[in-house]
Design a protein around this motif. Structure first.
Motif, PDB file in Angstrom:
ATOM      1  N   PHE A 165       6.249  12.438   5.010  1.00 14.58           N
ATOM      2  CA  PHE A 165       6.011  13.031   3.704  1.00 14.58           C
ATOM      3  C   PHE A 165       5.458  12.057   2.659  1.00 14.58           C
ATOM      4  CE2 PHE A 165       7.470  14.893  -0.350  1.00 14.58           C
ATOM      5  CZ  PHE A 165       6.722  16.047  -0.295  1.00 14.58           C
ATOM      6  N   PRO A 166       6.036  10.849   2.509  1.00 15.61           N
ATOM      7  CA  PRO A 166       5.508   9.923   1.490  1.00 15.61           C
ATOM      8  C   PRO A 166       4.036   9.572   1.713  1.00 15.61           C
ATOM      9  CG  PRO A 166       7.655   9.204   2.208  1.00 15.61           C
ATOM     10  CD  PRO A 166       7.243  10.308   3.133  1.00 15.61           C
ATOM     11  N   LEU A 167       3.617   9.504   2.966  1.00 18.14           N
ATOM     12  CA  LEU A 167       2.200   9.242   3.237  1.00 18.14           C
ATOM     13  C   LEU A 167       1.371  10.462   2.856  1.00 18.14           C
ATOM     14  CD1 LEU A 167       2.510   7.492   6.734  1.00 18.14           C
ATOM     15  CD2 LEU A 167       2.120   6.418   4.517  1.00 18.14           C
ATOM     16  N   TRP A 213      -3.999   7.079 -11.273  1.00 16.80           N
ATOM     17  CA  TRP A 213      -3.113   7.267 -10.115  1.00 16.80           C
ATOM     18  C   TRP A 213      -3.856   7.689  -8.877  1.00 16.80           C
ATOM     19  CZ3 TRP A 213       1.273   5.660  -8.503  1.00 16.80           C
ATOM     20  CH2 TRP A 213       2.234   5.249  -9.436  1.00 16.80           C
ATOM     21  N   ILE A 263       2.801   2.544  -3.272  1.00 17.79           N
ATOM     22  CA  ILE A 263       2.097   3.319  -4.299  1.00 17.79           C
ATOM     23  C   ILE A 263       2.530   4.782  -4.246  1.00 17.79           C
ATOM     24  CG2 ILE A 263      -0.175   4.137  -5.015  1.00 17.79           C
ATOM     25  CD1 ILE A 263      -1.287   1.442  -4.011  1.00 17.79           C
ATOM     26  N   GLY A 264       2.555   5.357  -3.039  1.00 11.70           N
ATOM     27  CA  GLY A 264       2.978   6.741  -2.895  1.00 11.70           C
ATOM     28  C   GLY A 264       4.412   6.939  -3.366  1.00 11.70           C
ATOM     29  N   TRP A 265       5.259   5.980  -3.049  1.00  9.52           N
ATOM     30  CA  TRP A 265       6.676   6.084  -3.447  1.00  9.52           C
ATOM     31  C   TRP A 265       6.836   5.946  -4.950  1.00  9.52           C
ATOM     32  CZ3 TRP A 265      11.250   7.257  -1.066  1.00  9.52           C
ATOM     33  CH2 TRP A 265      11.172   7.501   0.297  1.00  9.52           C
ATOM     34  N   LEU A 275      -5.543   4.656  -7.414  1.00 13.21           N
ATOM     35  CA  LEU A 275      -4.522   3.776  -6.838  1.00 13.21           C
ATOM     36  C   LEU A 275      -4.062   4.329  -5.485  1.00 13.21           C
ATOM     37  CD1 LEU A 275      -3.299   1.187  -7.760  1.00 13.21           C
ATOM     38  CD2 LEU A 275      -1.456   2.459  -8.850  1.00 13.21           C
ATOM     39  N   ILE A 296       2.116  12.687   0.529  1.00 20.18           N
ATOM     40  CA  ILE A 296       2.045  12.756  -0.935  1.00 20.18           C
ATOM     41  C   ILE A 296       0.950  11.832  -1.466  1.00 20.18           C
ATOM     42  CG2 ILE A 296       3.261  11.895  -2.987  1.00 20.18           C
ATOM     43  CD1 ILE A 296       4.226  14.521  -2.548  1.00 20.18           C
ATOM     44  N   ALA A 297       0.905  10.604  -0.932  1.00 18.92           N
ATOM     45  CA  ALA A 297      -0.122   9.657  -1.370  1.00 18.92           C
ATOM     46  C   ALA A 297      -1.503  10.215  -1.035  1.00 18.92           C
ATOM     47  CB  ALA A 297       0.084   8.296  -0.697  1.00 18.92           C
ATOM     48  N   MET A 303       6.272   9.190  -6.199  1.00 15.95           N
ATOM     49  CA  MET A 303       7.386  10.094  -5.910  1.00 15.95           C
ATOM     50  C   MET A 303       8.563   9.839  -6.837  1.00 15.95           C
ATOM     51  SD  MET A 303       7.270  10.035  -1.768  1.00 15.95           S
ATOM     52  CE  MET A 303       8.929  10.645  -1.558  1.00 15.95           C
ATOM     53  N   VAL A 340      -3.145  16.223 -11.247  1.00 19.57           N
ATOM     54  CA  VAL A 340      -2.320  15.031 -11.075  1.00 19.57           C
ATOM     55  C   VAL A 340      -1.048  15.121 -11.896  1.00 19.57           C
ATOM     56  CG1 VAL A 340      -2.235  12.527 -11.220  1.00 19.57           C
ATOM     57  CG2 VAL A 340      -4.372  13.663 -10.646  1.00 19.57           C
ATOM     58  N   PHE A 341      -1.210  15.297 -13.187  1.00 21.56           N
ATOM     59  CA  PHE A 341      -0.041  15.295 -14.068  1.00 21.56           C
ATOM     60  C   PHE A 341       0.463  16.705 -14.293  1.00 21.56           C
ATOM     61  CE2 PHE A 341      -2.329  11.375 -15.082  1.00 21.56           C
ATOM     62  CZ  PHE A 341      -1.323  10.458 -14.820  1.00 21.56           C
ATOM     63  N   VAL A 342       1.055  17.277 -13.244  1.00 16.93           N
ATOM     64  CA  VAL A 342       1.651  18.606 -13.362  1.00 16.93           C
ATOM     65  C   VAL A 342       3.066  18.530 -12.831  1.00 16.93           C
ATOM     66  CG1 VAL A 342      -0.479  19.924 -13.213  1.00 16.93           C
ATOM     67  CG2 VAL A 342       0.692  19.234 -11.122  1.00 16.93           C
ATOM     68  N   PHE A 343       3.929  19.376 -13.358  1.00 21.36           N
ATOM     69  CA  PHE A 343       5.283  19.438 -12.846  1.00 21.36           C
ATOM     70  C   PHE A 343       5.660  20.896 -12.623  1.00 21.36           C
ATOM     71  CE2 PHE A 343       9.852  19.524 -12.826  1.00 21.36           C
ATOM     72  CZ  PHE A 343      10.160  18.378 -12.090  1.00 21.36           C
ATOM     73  N   PRO A 344       6.190  21.247 -11.482  1.00 21.52           N
ATOM     74  CA  PRO A 344       6.396  20.401 -10.302  1.00 21.52           C
ATOM     75  C   PRO A 344       5.068  19.975  -9.668  1.00 21.52           C
ATOM     76  CG  PRO A 344       6.895  22.678  -9.803  1.00 21.52           C
ATOM     77  CD  PRO A 344       6.651  22.629 -11.265  1.00 21.52           C
ATOM     78  N   PRO A 345       5.058  18.819  -8.969  1.00 21.11           N
ATOM     79  CA  PRO A 345       3.816  18.326  -8.379  1.00 21.11           C
ATOM     80  C   PRO A 345       3.263  19.320  -7.364  1.00 21.11           C
ATOM     81  CG  PRO A 345       5.706  17.094  -7.568  1.00 21.11           C
ATOM     82  CD  PRO A 345       6.202  17.960  -8.662  1.00 21.11           C
ATOM     83  N   ALA A 355      11.390  16.777  -8.913  1.00 17.87           N
ATOM     84  CA  ALA A 355      11.081  18.191  -8.689  1.00 17.87           C
ATOM     85  C   ALA A 355      12.101  18.796  -7.729  1.00 17.87           C
ATOM     86  CB  ALA A 355       9.673  18.330  -8.122  1.00 17.87           C
ATOM     87  N   GLY A 397      -4.289   2.741  -1.723  1.00 22.34           N
ATOM     88  CA  GLY A 397      -3.143   2.646  -0.820  1.00 22.34           C
ATOM     89  C   GLY A 397      -3.446   3.270   0.531  1.00 22.34           C
ATOM     90  N   TYR A 414       6.605  13.307 -13.252  1.00 21.04           N
ATOM     91  CA  TYR A 414       5.770  14.114 -12.372  1.00 21.04           C
ATOM     92  C   TYR A 414       6.114  13.954 -10.896  1.00 21.04           C
ATOM     93  CZ  TYR A 414       3.081  14.057 -16.689  1.00 21.04           C
ATOM     94  OH  TYR A 414       2.711  14.167 -17.987  1.00 21.04           O
ATOM     95  N   LEU A 452       1.308  20.381  -3.957  1.00 22.76           N
ATOM     96  CA  LEU A 452       1.391  19.728  -2.653  1.00 22.76           C
ATOM     97  C   LEU A 452       0.233  20.094  -1.732  1.00 22.76           C
ATOM     98  CD1 LEU A 452       5.220  20.306  -2.199  1.00 22.76           C
ATOM     99  CD2 LEU A 452       4.085  18.171  -2.775  1.00 22.76           C
ATOM    100  N   ALA A 487       0.825  -1.207   0.000  1.00 18.13           N
ATOM    101  CA  ALA A 487       0.000   0.000   0.000  1.00 18.13           C
ATOM    102  C   ALA A 487       0.859   1.256   0.000  1.00 18.13           C
ATOM    103  CB  ALA A 487      -0.937  -0.006   1.206  1.00 18.13           C
TER     104      ALA A 487
END
Lengths: 314, 288
Positions: free
Chosen positions: B38-40, B251, A138-140, B254, B42-43, A143, B54-59, A153, B258, A148, B61, A135
């Motif tokens: 942070f990774p949590l 995404w 997915i976030g990683w 998904l 971001i998800a 990243m 979703v599909f932008v750069f830079p992402p 970034a 998660g 994207y 936040l 689970a």
């Protein structure tokens, strides 16, 4: 005359004791039976099977199990992908062990202070450890996304060249190591924190009074006292690293086949899994598993031998 | 000079230096702590994004709080069934492993018999057996038992817990022997003593062991992946992985899946963090 009843009562007593003993051993066996039923069927028996399975040609559906001798071992040792997987496995361990030890000590020392603020930070650090690997992969994965993702970034903001991360044969394994550190480092930090809390404070204070700097105190007192803990973590990390499966499966499985790109993240355990459960070459996979077990055993022996030079027991 | 006489100067600058260092340490520690969250985060942000973000750069936040991905994801699979499977497997594993551990640890502590320490060594020997050696033989054994592709295949291999036996034995050894002597004089049997005296006292230890077995069971992936094919018996981790490997999955959905699979553990963790930390410091190395 007075002595006469004594032996008799003694024999009565011993037979009573003996009867109770027999009674007790019966009790003990009944209580131990459930545990041993599970251990025999799912640990002792399979462990014994694992020692011989590699020497036989075994088919799940067939009846003709035949002796294959060392054939599967020879085949494994002459198979280029096996050697590549072995190298990947060792490289992964080589990333993980120093990063885990240095990271765990650095973070533990940083957040060891007793206050609510630091207690909250300790919660943050340990949190990933209890999360499910698939689970949180997915976030990683997002990243690590080259187009994207936040990691590219960050490189972009720092004016550094961007990278392909999991899609690059050179960086895929370090990327997986990064995820593994994020997920598991909290465990190691907690172990180091508990070792730190058992440090003799009076020694620290005496050293500080004598004018030892914080760095000297860390280098000369904390680190030697931590060395048994670090040795334990090195062993645990080695074992955990060689077993690592879920995160590699999740982070590389969205590409053509898990273990990519170009087999750069194919570890032995992944190769064993694919050989046994994708291609159903059981004895071949069992032979590879036995080789892996030998490697783990060897590494543990080497680390134990090496530890005599740097581990300091009080 | 005068300042020094008054005792302010170097002392005050030293104190200022220490305050700055303390503040600096606090900031660095905060950065480290947040990098683990942070990774949590971001998800979480991705799971509530509007499609345009979703599909932008830079992402970007900052969450949009669009919960459409969650409803869409919820309709993609029978998640309740997967949660139910995971919950059943976890609860049953905890129950069986605790029961076998308690009985065995009791026998290994309170009953004297010949070969007791040898049996305990035999239990500890399990720790020497590497998990990767058991993968294929255990599959073969479950195949022979006709248990492949069932929930039991995900439970029974974890029915004996060395970690549990070890911790419980440690605890039982710490109980004063006078408890047992008193119970014996009152005519209590072993089972009676275990049930009425030893177990109530062992509650915190049982909780720690159950917690560890539970987290391991809830998060297990490799073994369910190997021994199951039918969706009806699979746990949530395998279901999430299948969603990941299905190409062209959105995404946001998904990420929502998660987060959904992670959230129960985070909530439990916030309640039982103390027990987890105590257990880690007590049973170093045994749970791996």
């Amino acid at each position: 005359m007075t002595q006469r009843p004594l032996p008799e009562s003694l024999t009565i007593q011993t037979s009573a004791v003996r009867a109770r003993r027999r009674h007790d051993i019966g009790h003990a066996m009944v209580l131990l039976l459930p545990l041993f039923a599970f251990l025999i069927v799912f640990t002792y028996l399979p462990a014994a099977v694992s020692l011989v399975l590699g020497f036989y040609h075994y088919h799940l559906l067939g009846v003709n199990t035949t002796f294959g001798g060392l054939g599967d071992f020879k085949e494994a040792l002459t198979y280029a992908v096996f050697w590549q997987a072995l190298r990947n496995t060792l490289v992964f361990a080589l990333y993980m062990i120093p990063a885990t030890l240095v990271g765990a000590v650095a973070i533990a020392v940083l957040i060891s202070e007793k206050s609510r603020y630091y207690a909250l930070l300790r919660t943050f650090v340990l949190l990933p450890y209890i999360t499910p690997v698939i689970a949180t992969s997915i976030g990683w994965l997002w990243m690590f996304n080259p187009q994207y993702g936040i990691l590219n970034a960050m490189l972009h903001w720092l004016h550094l060249p961007q990278s392909q991360w999991l899609l690059s044969p050179q960086l895929a394994m370090p990327s997986i190591a990064l995820y593994t550190l994020w997920h598991g480092l909290g465990f190691d930090v907690v172990i180091v924190l508990s070792a730190l809390s058992n440090m003799p404070h009076h020694v620290m204070e005496a050293a500080a009074m004598d004018g030892a700097t914080a760095w000297t105190r860390f280098r000369r007192i904390t680190l030697p006292l931590l060395s048994p803990t670090l040795f334990f973590l090195a062993i645990i990390t080695t074992i955990g690293t060689l077993q690592a499966f879920s995160q590699i499966f999740a982070l590389t499985g969205t590409q053509a086949v898990a273990g990519g790109p170009e087999n750069s993240t194919l570890t032995l355990i992944l190769l064993i899994y694919q050989t046994a459960f994708d291609y159903f070459h059981f004895s071949y996979a069992a032979a590879m598993a036995l080789i892996l077990v030998m490697i783990i055993l060897g590494l543990t022996v080497i680390q134990t031998w090496f530890s005599k030079r740097w581990v300091f027991y009080q | 000079m005068t300042k020094r006489v008054r005792g302010g100067g170097p002392n005050r600058s030293h104190r200022a230096y220490r305050t700055i260092m303390r503040g600096f340490r606090g900031v660095v520690a905060l950065a480290v702590g947040l990098s683990f969250l942070f990774p949590l985060y971001i998800a979480g942000v991705t799971s509530v994004d509007t499609p345009a973000d979703v599909f932008v750069f830079p992402p970007h936040l900052v969450p949009d709080f669009d919960f459409q991905p969650y409803t869409a994801m919820w309709h993609m699979a029978p998640w309740l069934m997967y949660f139910g499977n995971t919950a059943f497997i976890t609860a049953t594993t905890i129950a069986i492993a605790l029961a076998t551990s308690v009985l065995a640890a009791y026998a290994l502590t309170f009953i004297e018999f010949k070969g007791r320490s040898a049996l305990f060594m035999l239990v500890l020997f399990v720790l020497m057996v590497p998990a990767e050696a058991l993968l294929i033989p255990n599959y073969v054994i479950l195949h022979q038992m006709n248990l492949l592709n069932t929930r039991w295949a995900q439970i029974l291999p974890y029915g004996g817990s060395v970690f549990g036996v070890f911790l419980l034995r440690q605890f039982f050894l710490s109980l004063p022997t006078s408890y047992w002597d008193a119970a014996r004089i009152d005519g209590a049997s072993h089972l009676r003593f275990l049930w009425s005296v030893a177990l109530p006292l062992a509650k915190p230890v049982l909780f720690t062991i159950g917690l560890y077995i539970g987290i391991g069971s809830w998060n297990s992936f490799q073994w369910p992946l190997i021994v199951t094919v039918s969706h009806q018996v699979q746990p949530i981790e395998v279901a999430v992985q299948r969603l990941m490997s299905a190409h062209s999955v959105d995404w946001r959905r998904l990420s929502a899946a998660g987060i959904m699979a992670t959230l129960p553990l985070v909530v439990i963790f916030l309640f039982v963090q103390g027990a987890i930390v105590r257990g880690l410091s007590r049973g170093e190395g045994l749970h791996e």
